[in-house]
Design an enzyme around this catalytic site. Structure first.
Site, PDB file in Angstrom:
ATOM      1  N   GLU A 117     -33.822 -33.158  69.369  1.00 15.05           N
ATOM      2  CA  GLU A 117     -34.179 -34.051  68.270  1.00 15.05           C
ATOM      3  C   GLU A 117     -34.361 -33.256  66.987  1.00 15.05           C
ATOM      4  OE1 GLU A 117     -37.207 -36.084  71.415  1.00 15.05           O
ATOM      5  OE2 GLU A 117     -37.671 -36.368  69.281  1.00 15.05           O
ATOM      6  N   LYS A 119     -36.029 -31.932  63.780  1.00  9.94           N
ATOM      7  CA  LYS A 119     -37.453 -31.802  63.444  1.00  9.94           C
ATOM      8  C   LYS A 119     -37.659 -32.277  62.008  1.00  9.94           C
ATOM      9  CE  LYS A 119     -41.340 -28.582  63.599  1.00  9.94           C
ATOM     10  NZ  LYS A 119     -41.820 -28.885  62.237  1.00  9.94           N
ATOM     11  N   ASP A 121     -39.272 -33.181  58.530  1.00 14.33           N
ATOM     12  CA  ASP A 121     -40.264 -32.468  57.728  1.00 14.33           C
ATOM     13  C   ASP A 121     -41.186 -33.485  57.065  1.00 14.33           C
ATOM     14  OD1 ASP A 121     -40.115 -29.925  55.093  1.00 14.33           O
ATOM     15  OD2 ASP A 121     -41.557 -30.309  56.688  1.00 14.33           O
ATOM     16  N   TYR A 229     -41.208 -39.974  68.153  1.00 13.42           N
ATOM     17  CA  TYR A 229     -40.656 -38.866  68.941  1.00 13.42           C
ATOM     18  C   TYR A 229     -41.311 -38.693  70.309  1.00 13.42           C
ATOM     19  CZ  TYR A 229     -44.502 -36.117  66.791  1.00 13.42           C
ATOM     20  OH  TYR A 229     -45.717 -35.650  66.342  1.00 13.42           O
ATOM     21  N   LYS A 318     -36.478 -23.163  64.491  1.00 16.06           N
ATOM     22  CA  LYS A 318     -36.512 -23.380  63.053  1.00 16.06           C
ATOM     23  C   LYS A 318     -35.223 -22.897  62.399  1.00 16.06           C
ATOM     24  CE  LYS A 318     -39.887 -24.858  61.571  1.00 16.06           C
ATOM     25  NZ  LYS A 318     -41.210 -24.336  61.224  1.00 16.06           N
ATOM     26  N   CYS A 412     -63.778   0.276  51.549  1.00 17.63           N
ATOM     27  CA  CYS A 412     -63.599  -1.168  51.546  1.00 17.63           C
ATOM     28  C   CYS A 412     -63.656  -1.703  50.119  1.00 17.63           C
ATOM     29  CB  CYS A 412     -64.693  -1.819  52.400  1.00 17.63           C
ATOM     30  SG  CYS A 412     -64.721  -3.622  52.300  1.00 17.63           S
ATOM     31  N   CYS A 415     -67.248  -3.885  50.063  1.00 15.52           N
ATOM     32  CA  CYS A 415     -68.592  -3.304  50.221  1.00 15.52           C
ATOM     33  C   CYS A 415     -68.637  -1.797  50.046  1.00 15.52           C
ATOM     34  CB  CYS A 415     -69.162  -3.675  51.596  1.00 15.52           C
ATOM     35  SG  CYS A 415     -68.352  -2.841  52.975  1.00 15.52           S
ATOM     36  N   CYS A 430     -62.549  -2.338  57.924  1.00 12.08           N
ATOM     37  CA  CYS A 430     -63.777  -1.924  57.243  1.00 12.08           C
ATOM     38  C   CYS A 430     -64.857  -1.692  58.291  1.00 12.08           C
ATOM     39  CB  CYS A 430     -64.215  -3.012  56.260  1.00 12.08           C
ATOM     40  SG  CYS A 430     -65.926  -2.869  55.699  1.00 12.08           S
ATOM     41  N   CYS A 436     -70.856  -6.112  55.397  1.00 12.80           N
ATOM     42  CA  CYS A 436     -69.806  -6.351  54.413  1.00 12.80           C
ATOM     43  C   CYS A 436     -69.830  -7.820  53.999  1.00 12.80           C
ATOM     44  CB  CYS A 436     -68.448  -5.981  54.993  1.00 12.80           C
ATOM     45  SG  CYS A 436     -67.077  -6.287  53.853  1.00 12.80           S
TER      46      CYS A 436
END
Length: 675
Positions: A117, A119, A121, A229, A318, A412, A415, A430, A436
């Site tokens: 089927e 797909k 969108d 579907y 896809k 980091c 932090c 980190c 943090c």
């Protein structure tokens, strides 16, 4: 016949006739009468109902567009069966792997029949019917609960308010996609442009925005269509036994199905169909972003089952993503909830796949090195799967003289703590942990989320505010918050503060799996948290478990075991848990305790064919008794259950001296443990 009876008879005839014409026009794409005749009948129906308001029915064609309303939110609808997402494939090789996995799980070398089927969108929708009449329409939401948009759903002519025919189930849940055809999308945007209003970027956004309008009359003016579907709930017997047959039945009940749907045999048939549809993609009257392939036989779908988030019997292949060229302005580093320090490309904005993209993920430093990416580089950007923007290629010949090398920061960016990258791991982290700010906020958001501790009202914005104002610095601080502290925050009144504190108090007795999931341990999702809770039954036992013991839990491998083991060896994590306990958080033990699971800690392997039950049923029986069921024999295997035509696994078990039982012995073992 009385005048009243005559009116009722004419109303019934008009409704039936108009429903028939709607079916031919919106579902079959085959109008059976001129528009002028349809309009004449509709005007007659409207006039008769206006003169006889007591005879208006909810499923009348005139009731598709209700009175304007101004709703502030949509009610929640819990899905009886979760609306799971699909796994994706992006290559022929991944499709080959999918077909191989299907045949292996079915223990069959026969060619599998697949339903194919396009797909669409758009936006996934679930429609519930009872006794043939539409009860509600709901969005997918998070898969477990969606939004009740029934008033808007009723405005779509391609959705029947009552089912056609007579032999439909008493309860029926039809799922499908709401989408906007390309021509309708262009008309809508032209209309919005002429009105000086903001236009939609693509048909999918237009469909989603139109379907979730607060005023149903706005939805009614949008060119939306629904294509079925699947059937999720059907309270009836004697229904078709295939996916394609079920959709053909759904069409007879009054739904549109995709005319491009086709049944093929084997992976070659799937790939041929995929390539054919990719060639036709631009000529179709609607947007598609791939093809969905489903095992056609419903009994085989049930046999294959699901993983925690997707069915094993379906996959979406896809189409190749659209690609464009742009420039990397900068590379910045973000810190996630688990401390992962992730590079993000800041791009010269570019339009790709229907949206304007200005950021793209770079995953980790390995990816940057693989691409040889510099700041200032010209790059090709792709929206992988038409969703996530990513840099797929650097164009070195366009590199400017002032381009700079991208290096991992030593501290980091949030932090200032050291950033470390463990040898063998691609992700740098980190070391600030709960200290943090980036991790602290995300950890609290996750802890309070609906699938974790489910603290209603504690959304992302409020968490940010509570941390920024210094009222909380860890999840344990939530349980000492006072109403007066919360009420003093921006946009928070006394009632909101009272409700929040009550919600926090109400979260002090979570199920154990929710508490484990709420801790935010790396790689521990809901399914793994449930498995850990069921296997150990108590947090202390889980805390003290070594790596080998953790790997005996179903679906817990060495990586997840390592994350769990490491989490409970960190002093600040243990301190936080102790603080939670001291402040009244106590979890509910699982209904089935480890003491009731006599095979806990043992690993079983199933091989051959059993006559009295399927392999999945045997696996479920063993797991319910605490055993881990593995697909391969090793020195750690406790016992092998050998059915008819057992092969190499039996041979290996015998060579290793592992205990082997036949089907009769297996049934005797189950009976003994059950008694």
């Amino acid at each position: 016949m009385t005048d009243q009876a005559a009116v009722e008879k004419r109303l019934a005839a008009l409704r039936e006739l108009i429903d028939e014409y709607n079916y031919h026009y919106y579902v079959l794409d085959d109008p059976s009468v001129p528009d002028v005749e349809y309009d004449r009948l509709m005007r007659e129906l409207i006039a008769l109902e206006a003169a006889n308001p007591a005879l208006v029915t909810a499923d009348s064609p005139t009731q598709r567009v209700g009175a304007s309303t101004t709703m502030t939110s949509f009610a929640e609808v819990r899905h009886e069966i979760p609306m799971l997402s699909l796994d994706n494939a992006f290559s022929d090789e991944e499709m080959d792997d999918f077909d191989r996995r299907v045949r292996e799980r079915l223990a069959s070398e026969e060619t599998v029949e697949y339903d194919c089927e396009p797909k669409l969108d758009g936006l996934a929708l679930s429609l519930r019917y009872e006794h043939g009449r539409l009860v509600y329409g709901a969005t997918r939401g998070d898969g477990y609960a969606g939004e009740d948009i029934t008033a808007n759903v009723r405005t779509l002519p391609s959705i029947p308010l009552k089912l056609r025919g007579e032999h439909f189930p008493e309860k029926l849940e039809v799922r499908g996609e709401v989408y906007m055809p390309k021509a309708g999308f262009e008309r809508l945007n032209n209309m919005l442009t002429n009105a000086g209003e903001k236009t939609f970027v693509n048909p999918r956004n237009a469909a989603a925005g139109s379907l979730r309008q607060k005023d149903p009359s706005v939805t009614a003016r949008r060119p939306l269509e629904f294509c079925a579907y699947s059937v999720a709930v059907a309270d009836a017997s004697h229904l078709p036994d295939t996916q394609s047959g079920m959709l053909e039945q759904v069409q007879q009940w009054g739904f549109r199905i995709n005319p491009e749907m086709r049944v093929t045999r084997g992976i070659k048939g799937c790939l041929d169909y995929y390539r054919e549809m990719m060639e036709k993609r631009d000529d179709l009257p609607y947007e598609i972003d791939g093809i969905v392939f489903k095992v056609n036989r419903l009994d085989l779908q049930n046999q294959l089952g699901f993983i925690s988030r997707a069915p094993r019997w379906a996959i979406a292949y896809k189409f190749p993503a659209q690609e464009v060229m742009t420039v990397v302005r900068d590379v910045e580093f973000q810190v996630g909830r688990t401390g992962a320090v992730t590079p993000v490309a800041r791009l010269e904005p570019v339009f790709v796949g229907g949206v304007t993209v200005s950021n793209a993920t770079l995953h980790n430093m390995d990816e940057i090195h693989r691409l040889d990416l510099h700041r200032g580089d010209a790059v090709i950007v792709r929206r992988a799967g038409d969703v996530i923007p990513q840099v797929v290629k650097v164009i070195p010949e366009r590199r400017p003289a002032d381009a700079t090398v991208v290096e991992l920061p030593t501290s980091c960016p949030v932090c200032g703590s050291d950033v470390l990258q463990v040898e063998g791991e691609a992700v740098a982290r980190c070391t600030g942990g709960l200290y943090c700010a980036a991790q602290r906020k995300e950890a609290i958001k996750h802890f309070a989320s609906r699938r974790a501790m489910d603290i209603e009202g504690l959304g992302d914005r409020l968490v940010e505010l509570l941390v920024d104002e210094g009222l909380i610095s860890s999840v344990a601080d939530l349980y000492v918050l006072r109403e007066d502290q919360v009420a003093g925050l921006e946009r928070m009144g006394q009632k909101s503060a009272t409700n929040l504190i009550q919600a926090i108090d109400g979260s002090r007795r979570p199920e154990l799996w929710r508490f484990i999931y709420a801790l935010g341990i790396r790689e521990v999702g809901e399914a793994t948290a449930k498995a850990l809770a069921q296997d150990f039954g108590d947090l202390k036992a889980l805390q003290e478990a070594d790596l080998e013991r953790l790997q005996l839990v179903n679906d817990v491998g060495p990586i997840v075991a390592g994350h769990v083991h490491s989490f409970f060896r960190q002093p600040h994590n243990l301190e936080t848990i102790e603080a939670l306990i001291e402040r009244g958080v106590h979890w509910q033990a699982p209904e089935t305790r480890p003491a009731e699971r006599p095979l806990a800690g043992q690993t079983y392997v199933l091989t051959g064919t059993l006559q009295t039950m399927t392999r999945d049923e045997a696996k479920a029986r063993l797991e319910a008794l605490g055993a881990k069921v593995s697909g391969s024999v090793s020195a750690k295997t406790s016992c092998v259950v050998a059915g008819e035509a057992a092969g190499s696994k039996l041979t290996k078990a015998e060579s290793l001296g592992i205990r082997v039982v036949d089907e009769q012995g297996f049934l005797a073992l189950l009976a003994e443990l059950a008694g």
